[in-house]
Structures are given as C-alpha cells and as structure tokens.
Design an enzyme around this catalytic site. Sequence first.
Site, PDB file in Angstrom:
ATOM      1  N   ARG A 356      26.696  19.935  37.556  1.00 12.61           N
ATOM      2  CA  ARG A 356      27.541  19.180  36.634  1.00 12.61           C
ATOM      3  C   ARG A 356      26.854  19.080  35.285  1.00 12.61           C
ATOM      4  O   ARG A 356      26.116  18.140  35.020  1.00 12.61           O
ATOM      5  CB  ARG A 356      27.701  17.760  37.169  1.00 12.61           C
ATOM      6  CG  ARG A 356      28.805  17.589  38.148  1.00 12.61           C
ATOM      7  CD  ARG A 356      28.807  16.142  38.534  1.00 12.61           C
ATOM      8  NE  ARG A 356      30.054  15.773  39.134  1.00 12.61           N
ATOM      9  CZ  ARG A 356      30.536  14.549  39.085  1.00 12.61           C
ATOM     10  NH1 ARG A 356      29.891  13.584  38.469  1.00 12.61           N
ATOM     11  NH2 ARG A 356      31.669  14.266  39.671  1.00 12.61           N
ATOM     12  N   ARG A 362      34.297   9.785  30.626  1.00 15.38           N
ATOM     13  CA  ARG A 362      34.317   8.366  31.018  1.00 15.38           C
ATOM     14  C   ARG A 362      32.921   7.869  31.385  1.00 15.38           C
ATOM     15  O   ARG A 362      32.526   6.770  31.013  1.00 15.38           O
ATOM     16  CB  ARG A 362      35.302   8.140  32.163  1.00 15.38           C
ATOM     17  CG  ARG A 362      34.850   8.592  33.527  1.00 15.38           C
ATOM     18  CD  ARG A 362      35.659   7.918  34.634  1.00 15.38           C
ATOM     19  NE  ARG A 362      36.945   8.551  34.825  1.00 15.38           N
ATOM     20  CZ  ARG A 362      37.218   9.433  35.788  1.00 15.38           C
ATOM     21  NH1 ARG A 362      36.273   9.822  36.642  1.00 15.38           N
ATOM     22  NH2 ARG A 362      38.418   9.936  35.926  1.00 15.38           N
ATOM     23  N   TRP A 485      40.039   6.207  36.925  1.00 13.11           N
ATOM     24  CA  TRP A 485      38.599   6.084  37.199  1.00 13.11           C
ATOM     25  C   TRP A 485      38.238   6.575  38.599  1.00 13.11           C
ATOM     26  O   TRP A 485      37.187   7.184  38.812  1.00 13.11           O
ATOM     27  CB  TRP A 485      38.169   4.614  37.014  1.00 13.11           C
ATOM     28  CG  TRP A 485      36.760   4.400  37.460  1.00 13.11           C
ATOM     29  CD1 TRP A 485      35.642   4.564  36.696  1.00 13.11           C
ATOM     30  CD2 TRP A 485      36.318   4.028  38.765  1.00 13.11           C
ATOM     31  NE1 TRP A 485      34.522   4.328  37.448  1.00 13.11           N
ATOM     32  CE2 TRP A 485      34.910   3.982  38.730  1.00 13.11           C
ATOM     33  CE3 TRP A 485      36.961   3.733  39.969  1.00 13.11           C
ATOM     34  CZ2 TRP A 485      34.145   3.652  39.844  1.00 13.11           C
ATOM     35  CZ3 TRP A 485      36.207   3.405  41.073  1.00 13.11           C
ATOM     36  CH2 TRP A 485      34.806   3.366  41.008  1.00 13.11           C
ATOM     37  N   ASP A 487      38.343   9.047  41.264  1.00 19.38           N
ATOM     38  CA  ASP A 487      38.667  10.472  41.325  1.00 19.38           C
ATOM     39  C   ASP A 487      39.471  10.862  42.562  1.00 19.38           C
ATOM     40  O   ASP A 487      39.946  11.993  42.655  1.00 19.38           O
ATOM     41  CB  ASP A 487      37.370  11.294  41.308  1.00 19.38           C
ATOM     42  CG  ASP A 487      36.737  11.312  39.925  1.00 19.38           C
ATOM     43  OD1 ASP A 487      37.478  11.275  38.934  1.00 19.38           O
ATOM     44  OD2 ASP A 487      35.489  11.348  39.847  1.00 19.38           O
ATOM     45  N   GLU A 631      34.148   7.114  47.871  1.00 18.19           N
ATOM     46  CA  GLU A 631      35.353   6.359  47.496  1.00 18.19           C
ATOM     47  C   GLU A 631      36.158   5.903  48.724  1.00 18.19           C
ATOM     48  O   GLU A 631      37.165   5.238  48.590  1.00 18.19           O
ATOM     49  CB  GLU A 631      36.253   7.207  46.584  1.00 18.19           C
ATOM     50  CG  GLU A 631      35.798   7.286  45.136  1.00 18.19           C
ATOM     51  CD  GLU A 631      34.919   8.496  44.859  1.00 18.19           C
ATOM     52  OE1 GLU A 631      34.273   9.018  45.810  1.00 18.19           O
ATOM     53  OE2 GLU A 631      34.868   8.945  43.694  1.00 18.19           O
ATOM     54  N   HIS A 638      29.026   1.292  41.294  1.00 18.48           N
ATOM     55  CA  HIS A 638      29.581   1.236  39.941  1.00 18.48           C
ATOM     56  C   HIS A 638      30.480   0.003  39.767  1.00 18.48           C
ATOM     57  O   HIS A 638      30.516  -0.605  38.703  1.00 18.48           O
ATOM     58  CB  HIS A 638      30.404   2.516  39.762  1.00 18.48           C
ATOM     59  CG  HIS A 638      30.844   2.818  38.372  1.00 18.48           C
ATOM     60  ND1 HIS A 638      30.850   4.081  37.868  1.00 18.48           N
ATOM     61  CD2 HIS A 638      31.329   2.040  37.380  1.00 18.48           C
ATOM     62  CE1 HIS A 638      31.307   4.067  36.625  1.00 18.48           C
ATOM     63  NE2 HIS A 638      31.601   2.841  36.311  1.00 18.48           N
ATOM     64  N   GLY A 704      27.150   5.096  37.229  1.00 20.82           N
ATOM     65  CA  GLY A 704      27.570   3.967  36.400  1.00 20.82           C
ATOM     66  C   GLY A 704      27.058   2.642  36.921  1.00 20.82           C
ATOM     67  O   GLY A 704      27.143   1.625  36.232  1.00 20.82           O
TER      68      GLY A 704
HETATM   69  C1  GLC Z   1      31.768   9.145  40.243  1.00 19.07           C
HETATM   70  C2  GLC Z   1      32.158   9.825  38.952  1.00 19.07           C
HETATM   71  C3  GLC Z   1      32.955   8.878  38.069  1.00 19.07           C
HETATM   72  C4  GLC Z   1      34.095   8.270  38.825  1.00 19.07           C
HETATM   73  C5  GLC Z   1      33.610   7.616  40.121  1.00 19.07           C
HETATM   74  C6  GLC Z   1      34.746   7.097  40.970  1.00 19.07           C
HETATM   75  O1  GLC Z   1      30.843   8.159  40.007  1.00 19.07           O
HETATM   76  O2  GLC Z   1      31.024  10.282  38.241  1.00 19.07           O
HETATM   77  O3  GLC Z   1      33.452   9.563  36.955  1.00 19.07           O
HETATM   78  O4  GLC Z   1      34.713   7.311  38.003  1.00 19.07           O
HETATM   79  O5  GLC Z   1      32.892   8.565  40.870  1.00 19.07           O
HETATM   80  O6  GLC Z   1      35.545   8.098  41.491  1.00 19.07           O
END
Ligand code: GLC
Length: 796
Positions: A356, A362, A485, A487, A631, A638, A704
């Site tokens: 990457r 973002r 945000w 993904d 996720e 984050h 993040g």
């Molecule tokens: C990862 C990605 C970020 C995204 C997050 C949630 O941290 O780098 O861009 O917002 O996943 O999917």
Amino acid sequence: MQYGYFHDKNKEYVITRPDTPRSWSNYLGSTEYGAIITNNAGGYSFFQSAAQGRFTRWRANTLPMDQPGRYLYIRDRESKEYWSASWQPVGKPLDKYKCVCRHGTAYTIIESAYDSIESETTYFVPLNRHFECWLLKLTNQDKKTRKLSVFTFMEYANFWHFWQDWVNLQYTQYIMEMSLKDNIINHAVNPLLPVVKDDKDAPQSKHTFFALTGAEIAGYDTDRDKFIGPYRGYQNPLIVEQGKCSNTIAVGDNGCGVLQADLDLAPGESKEMMVIMGIGQAEDEGKKAVEEFRDLSKARGEIDRLKKYWHNRLEGLTVETPDSEFNSMLNMWSPYNCLMTYAWSRAASLIYAGERDGLGYRDTVQDLLGVLHTIPEEAGERLELMITGQAATGGAMPVVKQFDHHPGREKSPEESEYRSDDSLWLFNTVPAYVKETGDLAFYGKVLPYADKGKDTVLDHLRRAIEFSLERSGNHHFPLGLSADWNDCLQLGQKGESIFVAFQLRYGLKTYIDICELLKKNSEVDWAREQLKTLDNNLHKHAWDGQWFLRAFREDGFKFGASESNEGNIFLNPQTWAVYSQHLSNEQAENLMDVVHDRLATEYGLMICDPPFEKTDLEVVKATLFNKGMKENGAIFCHTQGWAVIAEAMIGHGDRAYQYFRSYMPAAFNTRADLREIEPYVYCQFINSKTSPRFGASRLPWLSGSATWSYYAATQYILGIRPEYDGIRIDPCVPSDWKQFTVNRRFRNRMLYITVQNPDRVNKGVKAISLNGEKIEGNFIQNDLLKESNSVEVMMG
Ligand code: GLC
C-alpha cells in the site's frame, strides 16, 4: 507474562527477554531513509518508499516473522563457537545467553552477554543522512584475552521494487551486481545502465554501499548463498562456522553485505566498530560516510543529537498523572506512534509489506491530527498537499502519491472512484491546524484542486460540503459511493451512509464556526439552513428506536437495524451523533448507555455486533473475516477514541477513562502474552469476544487508532484544547484523580499547567489562575500568554 518495562526517563521501552510472543519493532530514520528494526535485529531498510525503495530483503509472513535482519555474528577463534549480537538468528539457549533491547526515539540498542563477552549495538540513522549505522561495542569480561571475529550480515534485494524482487526472479536475479571498492561493498541494481547522477529515481542510480569503520577488514563476502552455504540458514552460516570469509563477489543470484573483522580483547577491554550502510555508490557516498565517521566518537555525538531532536519534538506535551502507564504512553509512545503513522501512512511495517504505497486520503488527513503540535510546519505542508488532492467536485482522489502528485493536472476521479467520507475529514484537521498555529490566514490561502481550478482553503471546505449535498439519496443523506469509512459496507453508489451524515453534520457545524469567525454572514445562513434540514432528516430517518442506524443500502436494506440478526448495532453512528452534537445531553447519555450495554467488552468496544456470518458478501464484505476480527465485530481501535470523546463530552470521566484504559497498550504490559504485540504501540484491532483469540491484537503501528487515541487523551481527557484565540482547559478525568500536570507547547510558548481536583469531580473548572492572576471561565486568551506560563486550575 511480562517481557519488558517502560523506562520513562530515557523514553525507551526495555525488552528484558527476547522471546517475545511476536517480533516487537521500532522505526529508524526519516521519510527520506527509513528502516524497521525488531527486538531481534530483524527488519528492512528503504529509500523514501517501502515498496519502491526497498533495497534490503525481507520476506513477509515468514518464520520467524522478522527475518532476515541486520546481523552481527561473533565467533571465538579459539573455541570456534559463535553466536549473534542479537539473540536471533543464532538463538543460543536463554539460560546462557542474556539479551536486552532498548527501543527508543528512532534508535534501538541491543545488548547481549554470552560466554563472558558483552556486546552493545546501537542502530540509528544520523539526522539528515541517507545511511544507517550499527555501532557495535564489544567488551571482554573474561579473565583471559579473547580472540574474536565479527561478521556483519545484510541481505540485499535484487530490485528496489519489493514485488519485482519477490516474484520476478528470472529477471531481477541477473541484473544485480556486487563489488568491492576500497573495502566498501557496493550493491548495484542495473549497473550496466549509465548512472544519472542527480536523479535518485532513475533505476540506474540505485546503488547502495556497506562499510565497516573502526576495525581492520580481514575479509568479505557478497554472495549470499556462498556465505550461508547449502541447506543452511541465518542461524548457522557456513562461513561463520568455518571462521573465514571467502571473498566472493556476487554477479547475479543474491547479494549480501558481509565484512569480517578479527580482534583481540584483553581482560576488561572494550573495542568499537561501526557498520555504515546507505544510499549511493561505495566510491562516492560510501567513502564520504566512512571519512565522516572514521572517528567513532562522532557517532556518539550523532546519537545524542538524534535523541535531542526527538525528545524536543515530544516535549511539546508531557504529563504527570496518577496513572503511570498512561504517562508512559502520553510522554513518548503515543505521540511517537502518531509520528510514525504520519511518516509511513500504511506502507511500512512487518504487516504492511509495502504493497500500500501513497497516501490514502481519509487515513492521511486523520493522521495529521496526531502530529499538529509536534511538527506544525511539516504537518501544514502535508495538509496543503492533501487539500490539493481534493478534486474540483469537492470529492477527493482516493490516494495522493506524494512523490508524483501534480495539483491542477491530475485526472479527475471517475464518479465510481469517490469515497463518501474522504473530504469531510478536512473538517477535523484544517481547523485543528489553524487553532494549533493561530494562522487564520490559512483559510484564505488559495490552493489548486487536484484536477482543475483553485480556491481558498475555506472554499475547498465548502466544496466538500457541496459534494456530499449534491450526492445524497432518498433520505437526503450522503451517498455511500464506493465506500464510506468502513471499507466493508457494500452500500452501492446509491446507498446512503448515516455515519457520513454525522460527519457532514460535524462539517456544517465547523463551517459555521469558521464563517462566524471570518464574518461571512451569508455563508453562516446557508450552512445553518443545511444543518437544519439535515437534523430533521436524521430525526426522521436515522433513528432505529434505541440507537442510530448505520446505513441504507441502495436496495433498501438497513445496516445497524434492530430487526437484523447480524450487525444490528454499529458503534460509529452513535459516537458521532454525540461528537457532532446532534443530541441533547440527556439523549446522548441514554445512547451511550446503550452502547455500553451492547458493545463494550473488557478490552474495548466492538465496531458492531453481532458479527456477520450469514449475510451475503454482496451486502457486507465483513462476512469474509472471521468473527470478532477486523471490521467483522472486532474491537476496531480506530473507533475507540470517538467513544472516549463522546463519553468525555457528556462528562462521564470514569467511563471515558475506563474505555481508554481497556485498550491502552501499556495497560497490557504485565499481560503481554494476551495482547501479543508491542505493549507500547497501538494497533488496528483487538480480537473481540466472539473470536477464539479474544484480546490478541493485530496490525501494530500504522492505524488511525494512534491518532484518535492521542487526540482523545490530550484534548478530551486532559481537556487541553487549542482554539482560535487561545486555549481551553476542560478536563474530564476519573474521579479518583486528585491532581495532574500537563506541560504544553502552544505557538512557541510553554504552559505549565497544574490541575487540582479536591472534590474528585469528573468535569468542571471552578477557577484558573494564569501567572498568579485569576481569570474567568476555563479559557485562556492568547494575548495573555507570556513565553513561559504557570497555570493553576481548580476543578469542582
Ligand atoms: C483501515 C483503513 C481505513 C478504513 C478502516 C475501516 O483502517 O486503512 O481507511 O477507514 O480500515 O474500514
């Protein structure tokens, strides 16, 4: 289980046993010459880009995970025994081999003791140079003279693009050429092309050098396979076993940097030598570097200079609170993590193997929030770059290539490429930058769009709002576009994101603040109108009964709805409903209670619950991930800062802090086996309770989570918040904190703040005195500040 401790005074994390559950790493260098090093000297080096400038080899996902590395083999010429100056790669039994690793501010020291020989190796990149140094000191603690040999080792990539080096062997193995010039090894890729002297990007200029100073060179090897020998590994190289270099020159196949030095050490005697490896030709840059460091005392001076430089950056904000683990994070590791994430984005770690490259829009705009007070000028430049990554539509290029970005001339993104959240992050970062620096003129600065036209920064912000307004769906919320945000949500171009609707709310509110400040009344009226409409729509369509929905898919499916069996509540819309100030205090309290009941675990809050198992992949890609990971219902770090901020905003200091500590790396120092990764580093996610690995943490360093955790801790728990014309002091702390201090640099002045909390409240400031003078409220006007200020704050 504990593997080390925080040495706060030195700003080091000291690893006292090397068999950590995973490799625990650190960064060396700068965005020009970067390097990753682990507690066992593993890792790789690169020029500017971990993908396209990677000149040393590292194999992702190998065993151990950090090999090869920067190795120094030590061999006793009499007993013929050998070991390494880091525990790995030779890996002597730990009852006989002692090893301590000190990760510090862009340097790492590895100390070893074996068979009465002590070693101390300091790895660092001197400031503003394109080479790294490994300063080795050997001490003989034996009663007799010891005859030793040292063999250096570095394995080279055959091509500076990591992917070519990995897969295109039929080509890359036959263009590489090693040579030796004045005892300096030269590693060349494509040397048969003419060198373009001042263009480091030209492939034919890709030379690196490898030298040893402070010792006579007794031999060399540059052919990796000859050095290691057939069917052997880094743990038992043939040449080290035999004790004598065979002076090989590799032309093709695989190169390495091996220089042999023989030395005798009298009892109690120490000797030093230093490897210098860097960018450029042996006979040119290599020679110069050797000249510069012929006297090794110069190296010690450089290490001190490096430490001073970093410590000065970090001393822009230091704290002393009742929680020593919190102090260790805030005084070093948390801002340091932010600086590394800022520097390397998502491109260089043991997990991000370089694939990457470039600056994801973002992520990068958010990453800036964590470094504004440590490096305001540099951050300002990066922020401008990112603003010029916004297209004239107001949307953003998904990735800005920092070395190859041409504002005003980039191709306009296709509609299908836009993410719905990208430009809205500017509302967090641009005002934070202006508040940190006081540079109000920044709003009037004219900057180009990525593709065409230009505008003031304020108009760039307006375009970001318009982009969302012009792309809204049936419920008048921002369209999902190619992603928001998260993904994993497959909203479809015409789906709508409620999380982004709250971002838009935050954006409008922020835009109103700015326009009020700049006295742009018609803009204030326009934005207020938009805000009113958005709030009405949020009331009408976004509430699910007990919490906010996450999104509408274009086919009408609702994410985060109580009627769903999977993913029926998501964290982000709840925390952002509070953060964007859409709710009354009472509504916010009730909502955050629901969040607590549904999403909190002992190691942090889950991104959503229950995880996805049966939902179609067309709907949510999270189904791909194992339950409780990434996720798919993990404790996605984050998002944790937003929960902390939301709780702090409603005055829940105990809960805000409980959330903060629940995932704070240092809080796991004595339970490091649970978290597995570095107890001094934030990470992308922690396996949540639906995973069999509950608590195990993954993807350290670049995420993040570093930024938002630091931002939440400094601006909302400690509550020290820069504003346009001064600084607000609005702590929200646990009620058992009786006192704490914060020293903060603000626009080149220092504030020494002591906060007393005799009534043990969570929030509320009764009185402030600035340099002995009482001031009203909890806000300190900028023009009252001197160069150095003592601030006494009384909570209550
Ligand atoms: C990862 C990605 C970020 C995204 C997050 C949630 O941290 O780098 O861009 O917002 O996943 O999917």
